[in-house]
Design a protein around this motif. Structure first.
Motif, mmCIF file in Angstrom:
data_model
loop_
_atom_site.group_PDB
_atom_site.id
_atom_site.type_symbol
_atom_site.label_atom_id
_atom_site.label_comp_id
_atom_site.label_asym_id
_atom_site.label_seq_id
_atom_site.Cartn_x
_atom_site.Cartn_y
_atom_site.Cartn_z
ATOM 1 N N SER A 1 -2.563 6.058 -4.365
ATOM 2 C CA SER A 1 -1.116 6.066 -4.584
ATOM 3 C C SER A 1 -0.378 6.967 -3.616
ATOM 4 O O SER A 1 0.805 7.239 -3.798
ATOM 5 C CB SER A 1 -0.816 6.523 -6.018
ATOM 6 N N GLY A 2 -1.100 7.480 -2.607
ATOM 7 C CA GLY A 2 -0.469 8.346 -1.625
ATOM 8 C C GLY A 2 -0.859 9.806 -1.763
ATOM 9 O O GLY A 2 -0.387 10.642 -1.000
ATOM 10 N N TYR A 3 -1.697 10.109 -2.746
ATOM 11 C CA TYR A 3 -2.179 11.475 -2.921
ATOM 12 C C TYR A 3 -3.665 11.505 -2.578
ATOM 13 O O TYR A 3 -4.434 10.721 -3.111
ATOM 14 C CB TYR A 3 -1.973 11.950 -4.353
ATOM 15 N N CYS B 1 0.498 8.694 10.754
ATOM 16 C CA CYS B 1 0.603 8.023 9.464
ATOM 17 C C CYS B 1 -0.609 7.114 9.275
ATOM 18 O O CYS B 1 -1.292 6.756 10.242
ATOM 19 C CB CYS B 1 1.888 7.218 9.357
ATOM 20 N N ALA B 2 -0.846 6.758 8.037
ATOM 21 C CA ALA B 2 -1.977 5.886 7.717
ATOM 22 C C ALA B 2 -1.702 5.146 6.424
ATOM 23 O O ALA B 2 -0.873 5.567 5.606
ATOM 24 C CB ALA B 2 -3.263 6.700 7.593
ATOM 25 N N VAL B 3 -2.416 4.053 6.253
ATOM 26 C CA VAL B 3 -2.365 3.281 5.021
ATOM 27 C C VAL B 3 -3.342 3.891 4.023
ATOM 28 O O VAL B 3 -4.488 4.183 4.374
ATOM 29 C CB VAL B 3 -2.735 1.811 5.300
ATOM 30 N N TYR C 1 0.799 -1.216 0.000
ATOM 31 C CA TYR C 1 0.000 0.000 0.000
ATOM 32 C C TYR C 1 0.835 1.272 0.000
ATOM 33 O O TYR C 1 1.939 1.315 0.542
ATOM 34 C CB TYR C 1 -0.896 0.026 1.234
ATOM 35 N N ALA C 2 0.242 2.303 -0.582
ATOM 36 C CA ALA C 2 0.788 3.639 -0.400
ATOM 37 C C ALA C 2 0.573 4.062 1.047
ATOM 38 O O ALA C 2 -0.293 3.531 1.738
ATOM 39 C CB ALA C 2 0.097 4.620 -1.345
ATOM 40 N N MET C 3 1.399 4.996 1.480
ATOM 41 C CA MET C 3 1.327 5.474 2.851
ATOM 42 C C MET C 3 1.260 6.994 2.857
ATOM 43 O O MET C 3 1.789 7.654 1.952
ATOM 44 C CB MET C 3 2.558 5.022 3.644
ATOM 45 N N VAL C 4 0.633 7.535 3.884
ATOM 46 C CA VAL C 4 0.491 8.991 3.992
ATOM 47 C C VAL C 4 0.814 9.460 5.400
ATOM 48 O O VAL C 4 0.697 8.699 6.359
ATOM 49 C CB VAL C 4 -0.930 9.445 3.617
ATOM 50 N N TRP C 5 1.229 10.709 5.473
ATOM 51 C CA TRP C 5 1.381 11.418 6.745
ATOM 52 C C TRP C 5 0.388 12.584 6.758
ATOM 53 O O TRP C 5 0.280 13.324 5.768
ATOM 54 C CB TRP C 5 2.797 11.977 6.902
ATOM 55 N N PHE C 6 -0.296 12.719 7.859
ATOM 56 C CA PHE C 6 -1.164 13.859 8.115
ATOM 57 C C PHE C 6 -0.707 14.502 9.415
ATOM 58 O O PHE C 6 0.034 13.898 10.203
ATOM 59 C CB PHE C 6 -2.625 13.407 8.266
ATOM 60 N N ARG C 7 -1.174 15.713 9.649
ATOM 61 C CA ARG C 7 -0.921 16.374 10.929
ATOM 62 C C ARG C 7 -2.148 17.159 11.339
ATOM 63 O O ARG C 7 -2.982 17.535 10.508
ATOM 64 C CB ARG C 7 0.299 17.286 10.836
ATOM 65 N N GLN C 8 -2.245 17.383 12.629
ATOM 66 C CA GLN C 8 -3.353 18.169 13.155
ATOM 67 C C GLN C 8 -2.855 19.008 14.314
ATOM 68 O O GLN C 8 -2.346 18.467 15.317
ATOM 69 C CB GLN C 8 -4.507 17.283 13.593
ATOM 70 N N GLY D 1 2.725 11.915 0.988
ATOM 71 C CA GLY D 1 2.332 10.554 0.673
ATOM 72 C C GLY D 1 3.366 9.910 -0.230
ATOM 73 O O GLY D 1 4.087 10.595 -0.958
ATOM 74 N N VAL D 2 3.434 8.585 -0.170
ATOM 75 C CA VAL D 2 4.402 7.841 -0.984
ATOM 76 C C VAL D 2 3.735 6.579 -1.508
ATOM 77 O O VAL D 2 2.971 5.927 -0.801
ATOM 78 C CB VAL D 2 5.670 7.509 -0.161
ATOM 79 N N SER D 3 4.017 6.245 -2.760
ATOM 80 C CA SER D 3 3.445 5.047 -3.372
ATOM 81 C C SER D 3 4.022 3.792 -2.734
ATOM 82 O O SER D 3 5.019 3.848 -2.003
ATOM 83 C CB SER D 3 3.699 5.055 -4.871
ATOM 84 N N TRP D 4 3.436 2.640 -3.060
ATOM 85 C CA TRP D 4 3.836 1.386 -2.419
ATOM 86 C C TRP D 4 5.301 1.061 -2.656
ATOM 87 O O TRP D 4 5.967 0.471 -1.812
ATOM 88 C CB TRP D 4 2.961 0.236 -2.920
ATOM 89 N N ASN D 5 5.828 1.472 -3.808
ATOM 90 C CA ASN D 5 7.213 1.150 -4.136
ATOM 91 C C ASN D 5 8.179 2.304 -3.893
ATOM 92 O O ASN D 5 9.355 2.215 -4.224
ATOM 93 C CB ASN D 5 7.324 0.696 -5.594
#
Length: 125
Positions: free
Chosen positions: A103-105, A96-98, A32-39, A50-54
């Motif tokens: 694709s991470g966007y 972070c989240a899956v 899976y792609a992965m993402v970072w969020f903040r609050q 965000g970053v793609s699986w590869n």
């Protein structure tokens, strides 16, 4: 379901750097792609990167582009967020989240799951 654990946050001064890590409990993370969020307090959750699986495709919010770098090491089930030239406005809880379907966007069809508990980043001026 994969579990995510963030680490690496802390209290730093403006201009300093931090590297956040997000480690997954199992290898299905690599699919899976992965993402970072903040609050930040009193603010809505904000996409950071965000970053793609590869690891080939990477996406950034305009507010962090050029200062933050997302990467992943699938052999270690870990995604990283290198944060340079930190500003007080970067103060937030970072999670972070899956990205289960994308694709991470972030899009209207995004399905972000398995959120970690978050790590606090505080940047003093």
């Amino acid at each position: 379901q994969v579990q995510l654990v963030e680490s690496g946050g802390g209290l730093v001064q403006a201009g300093d750097s931090l590297r956040l890590s997000c480690t997954a409990s199992e290898g299905t993370f690599t699919r899976y792609a992965m993402v970072w969020f903040r609050q930040a307090p009193g603010k809505e959750r904000e996409f950071v990167a965000g970053v793609s699986w590869n690891g080939v495709s990477k996406y950034y919010a305009s507010s962090v582009k050029g200062r933050f770098t997302i990467s992943r090491d699938n052999a270690k089930n870990t995604v990283y967020l290198q944060m340079n030239s930190l500003k007080p406005d970067d103060t937030a809880v970072y999670r972070c989240a899956v990205d289960r379907v994308g694709s991470g966007y972030p899009t209207i069809e995004s399905d972000f799951v398995s959120w970690g508990q978050g790590t606090q980043v505080t940047v003093s001026s």
